[in-house]
Write a protein that holds these residues in place. Sequence first.
Motif, PDB file in Angstrom:
ATOM      1  N   LEU A 121       0.799  -1.281  -0.111  1.00 24.27           N
ATOM      2  CA  LEU A 121       0.321  -0.760   0.539  1.00 24.27           C
ATOM      3  C   LEU A 121       0.397   0.845  -0.112  1.00 24.27           C
ATOM      4  O   LEU A 121       1.827   1.238   1.051  1.00 24.27           O
ATOM      5  N   LYS A 122       0.981   1.955  -0.915  1.00 19.21           N
ATOM      6  CA  LYS A 122       1.178   3.067  -0.740  1.00 19.21           C
ATOM      7  C   LYS A 122       0.084   4.659   0.266  1.00 19.21           C
ATOM      8  O   LYS A 122      -1.031   4.610  -0.043  1.00 19.21           O
ATOM      9  N   ILE A 135       9.705   6.072   1.417  1.00 21.82           N
ATOM     10  CA  ILE A 135       9.821   6.419   0.034  1.00 21.82           C
ATOM     11  C   ILE A 135      10.359   5.642  -0.472  1.00 21.82           C
ATOM     12  O   ILE A 135      11.122   4.517  -0.440  1.00 21.82           O
ATOM     13  N   PRO A 136      10.679   5.037  -2.435  1.00 22.78           N
ATOM     14  CA  PRO A 136      11.296   4.671  -2.871  1.00 22.78           C
ATOM     15  C   PRO A 136      13.254   4.786  -3.213  1.00 22.78           C
ATOM     16  O   PRO A 136      13.056   5.845  -2.605  1.00 22.78           O
ATOM     17  N   ILE A 193      15.978  12.530  -4.699  1.00 23.66           N
ATOM     18  CA  ILE A 193      16.700  11.863  -3.208  1.00 23.66           C
ATOM     19  C   ILE A 193      16.703  10.457  -4.028  1.00 23.66           C
ATOM     20  O   ILE A 193      15.682  10.235  -4.384  1.00 23.66           O
ATOM     21  N   GLN A 194      18.596   9.918  -3.293  1.00 29.36           N
ATOM     22  CA  GLN A 194      18.525   8.102  -4.100  1.00 29.36           C
ATOM     23  C   GLN A 194      19.174   7.686  -3.032  1.00 29.36           C
ATOM     24  O   GLN A 194      19.893   8.196  -2.487  1.00 29.36           O
ATOM     25  N   GLY A 198      18.504   0.236   2.349  1.00 31.41           N
ATOM     26  CA  GLY A 198      17.480   0.242   3.893  1.00 31.41           C
ATOM     27  C   GLY A 198      16.327   0.609   3.542  1.00 31.41           C
ATOM     28  O   GLY A 198      15.937   0.681   2.278  1.00 31.41           O
ATOM     29  N   ASP A 199      15.395   1.549   4.303  1.00 28.91           N
ATOM     30  CA  ASP A 199      14.480   2.612   4.157  1.00 28.91           C
ATOM     31  C   ASP A 199      14.349   3.482   5.282  1.00 28.91           C
ATOM     32  O   ASP A 199      15.019   3.749   5.879  1.00 28.91           O
ATOM     33  N   LEU A 200      13.405   4.475   4.168  1.00 26.65           N
ATOM     34  CA  LEU A 200      13.872   5.500   4.477  1.00 26.65           C
ATOM     35  C   LEU A 200      12.280   6.646   5.021  1.00 26.65           C
ATOM     36  O   LEU A 200      11.917   6.156   4.515  1.00 26.65           O
TER      37      LEU A 200
END
Length: 215
Positions: A121-122, A135-136, A193-194, A198-200
């Motif tokens: 889900l977004k 975010i991806p 952002i790149q 991990g996850d941000l």
Amino acid sequence: MKDKALLFINGDPPKNFPDPDQYGLIACTDGAFHYLKQLGFPLDKLDFISGDFDSHSGADEDVYQEKFILTLDQDKTDFHKALEIILEKGCLSVDVFGGSGGEQDHFLGNLTVAYVFKDRLKIKFYDDFSEYYFIPKKFNIKGVKNRMISLYPFPSVENITTTGLNWPLTNGSLSITSRIGTRNFSVEDEVSIQYQLGDLLLFVGINELEYSGIY
């Protein structure tokens, strides 16, 4: 948008409600139902109300009984169970109000639930201060000049590079045990952002802020 849901949960209620007509499904947990009723939200717009309903009156039961979905699983939070229902109903994204405020363990729990669902889900949270969401690994956001931008690793991020921020990162690393990226702000209308691993979690200030440069 038929695949987009609006969900109210039992944190601080919003000062302003979004337009219900932009959502294909609208729901709330039973705790949030109380403040929606008090604040005059059009309850006829609700598609379902989920929870154990131990605090609801008989009048509520009579009028909205057809919208109640009883969820008694004590191993999951009300937010978690509501997201499961939203997924079952075919929605791909959900805007969440009431995710912060009140007892802070609930806020941390809500972020953890969002992390569990982030690949299905977004999920975007809104409160009176910011909007925030996972975010991806490649992400751009426009229309944010002079807004607060916080980058929160969950729990760590490697090889992160940003453009458009006052304090940019180039192949940097963030971790909740060493360095986090909170209280930055955008100096350009667009921020990029790149990161590789991990996850941000991204926090974007709702209103443009005045910064003195002193932190």
